[in-house]
Motif scaffolding. Sequence first.
Motif, short mmCIF file in Angstrom:
data_model
loop_
_atom_site.label_atom_id
_atom_site.label_comp_id
_atom_site.label_asym_id
_atom_site.label_seq_id
_atom_site.Cartn_x
_atom_site.Cartn_y
_atom_site.Cartn_z
N GLU A 19 0.83 -1.20 0.00
CA GLU A 19 0.00 0.00 0.00
C GLU A 19 0.87 1.25 0.00
OE1 GLU A 19 -3.12 0.02 2.95
OE2 GLU A 19 -3.04 -2.15 3.06
N ASP A 20 0.60 2.14 -0.92
CA ASP A 20 1.32 3.40 -1.00
C ASP A 20 0.48 4.47 -0.29
OD1 ASP A 20 3.24 5.23 -1.61
OD2 ASP A 20 2.53 5.56 -3.65
N THR A 21 0.45 4.37 1.02
CA THR A 21 -0.34 5.30 1.84
C THR A 21 0.46 5.64 3.08
OG1 THR A 21 -2.39 5.58 3.06
CG2 THR A 21 -1.53 3.36 2.93
N SER A 22 0.09 6.70 3.74
CA SER A 22 0.84 7.10 4.93
C SER A 22 0.17 6.66 6.23
CB SER A 22 1.02 8.63 4.92
OG SER A 22 -0.24 9.25 4.96
N THR A 23 -0.94 5.94 6.15
CA THR A 23 -1.63 5.54 7.37
C THR A 23 -1.39 4.07 7.68
OG1 THR A 23 -3.66 5.01 6.18
CG2 THR A 23 -3.45 7.25 7.03
N GLY A 24 -1.29 3.76 8.94
CA GLY A 24 -1.13 2.39 9.38
C GLY A 24 0.31 2.06 9.72
N ARG A 25 0.46 1.02 10.54
CA ARG A 25 1.79 0.57 10.94
C ARG A 25 2.38 -0.26 9.80
NH1 ARG A 25 1.53 -0.66 17.32
NH2 ARG A 25 0.06 0.99 17.85
N PRO A 26 3.52 0.16 9.28
CA PRO A 26 4.09 -0.52 8.11
C PRO A 26 4.73 -1.87 8.48
CG PRO A 26 5.52 1.27 8.79
CD PRO A 26 4.30 1.32 9.68
N TYR A 27 4.33 -2.90 7.74
CA TYR A 27 4.93 -4.22 7.92
C TYR A 27 5.35 -4.77 6.56
CZ TYR A 27 0.69 -6.52 6.20
OH TYR A 27 -0.36 -6.94 5.40
N ARG A 28 6.33 -5.66 6.59
CA ARG A 28 6.83 -6.28 5.37
C ARG A 28 6.78 -7.79 5.55
NH1 ARG A 28 11.89 -3.99 5.11
NH2 ARG A 28 12.93 -5.80 5.98
N VAL A 29 6.42 -8.50 4.49
CA VAL A 29 6.40 -9.96 4.50
C VAL A 29 7.55 -10.46 3.65
CG1 VAL A 29 5.10 -12.03 3.87
CG2 VAL A 29 3.90 -10.05 4.86
N GLU A 30 8.32 -11.40 4.21
CA GLU A 30 9.44 -12.00 3.50
C GLU A 30 9.35 -13.52 3.63
OE1 GLU A 30 13.06 -10.50 5.17
OE2 GLU A 30 12.61 -8.43 4.61
N VAL A 31 9.68 -14.24 2.57
CA VAL A 31 9.67 -15.69 2.59
C VAL A 31 11.04 -16.19 2.17
CG1 VAL A 31 8.64 -17.77 1.57
CG2 VAL A 31 7.18 -15.81 2.14
N GLU A 32 11.57 -17.15 2.93
CA GLU A 32 12.87 -17.72 2.60
C GLU A 32 12.80 -18.35 1.21
OE1 GLU A 32 16.41 -20.39 4.64
OE2 GLU A 32 14.40 -20.46 5.52
N ASP A 33 13.84 -18.14 0.45
CA ASP A 33 13.88 -18.63 -0.93
C ASP A 33 13.90 -20.16 -0.98
OD1 ASP A 33 13.97 -16.03 -2.05
OD2 ASP A 33 16.11 -15.90 -1.61
N GLY A 34 13.19 -20.71 -1.97
CA GLY A 34 13.25 -22.14 -2.26
C GLY A 34 12.51 -23.05 -1.31
N ILE A 35 11.57 -22.52 -0.53
CA ILE A 35 10.87 -23.38 0.45
C ILE A 35 9.45 -23.74 0.02
CG2 ILE A 35 12.29 -22.52 2.35
CD1 ILE A 35 9.85 -20.87 3.28
N GLY A 36 9.05 -23.32 -1.18
CA GLY A 36 7.75 -23.72 -1.69
C GLY A 36 6.58 -22.87 -1.25
N VAL A 37 6.85 -21.71 -0.68
CA VAL A 37 5.79 -20.79 -0.26
C VAL A 37 5.90 -19.53 -1.11
CG1 VAL A 37 4.86 -19.39 1.63
CG2 VAL A 37 5.73 -21.69 2.09
#
Length: 188
Positions: A19-37
Amino acid sequence: MPVPESGPGTFTVATAGVEDTSTGRPYRVEVEDGIGVDPDEAAEQIAAVLDHEQGWSHSGDVVFRQVADESATLVIRIATPNTSDGICAAGGLDTHGELNCRVGRTVAVNLKRWQLGSPEFDGPPEEYRALIINHEVGHWLGYGHRTCPGPGEPAPVMMQQIKGLYGCVSNAWPYAPDGTFHDGPHVP
């Protein structure tokens, strides 16, 4: 489906849902490479948990927004048991290849728990995923561990349900449908 014990320790950042917005607590999702997710699919599931009416943002006091950059004050990483253990160990936690944790701004989600759920939790892995996110984000929000308030009661989301329910009923959400907070005695 077999869950790999270890991975490369590198991560892909989810970009769908950013989301390109200034409201809300910013969180990031990361997934380890090569694990099938798939990182974007995982981010979609996590966003549904964070925005759920029984989740932490139910009253509107806590609002989240997904980002893909360093502005994130919360980073949710799905990783193999070995990588997850390494993240948790950096915070002094021994997770034995089984548990999730929160260290600083990072939530480490053990791939084994993400894929298989927990033998103690009476519900499908998808519901257990909600518990993982709600429990660890609860720590990030400043909540400590709780225990069962009484037999037959919903387990508080801040209870370590993977370690046993002690008479409570499995529960993945901080709040009941009527808005009541699921709480229990503080665990020292």
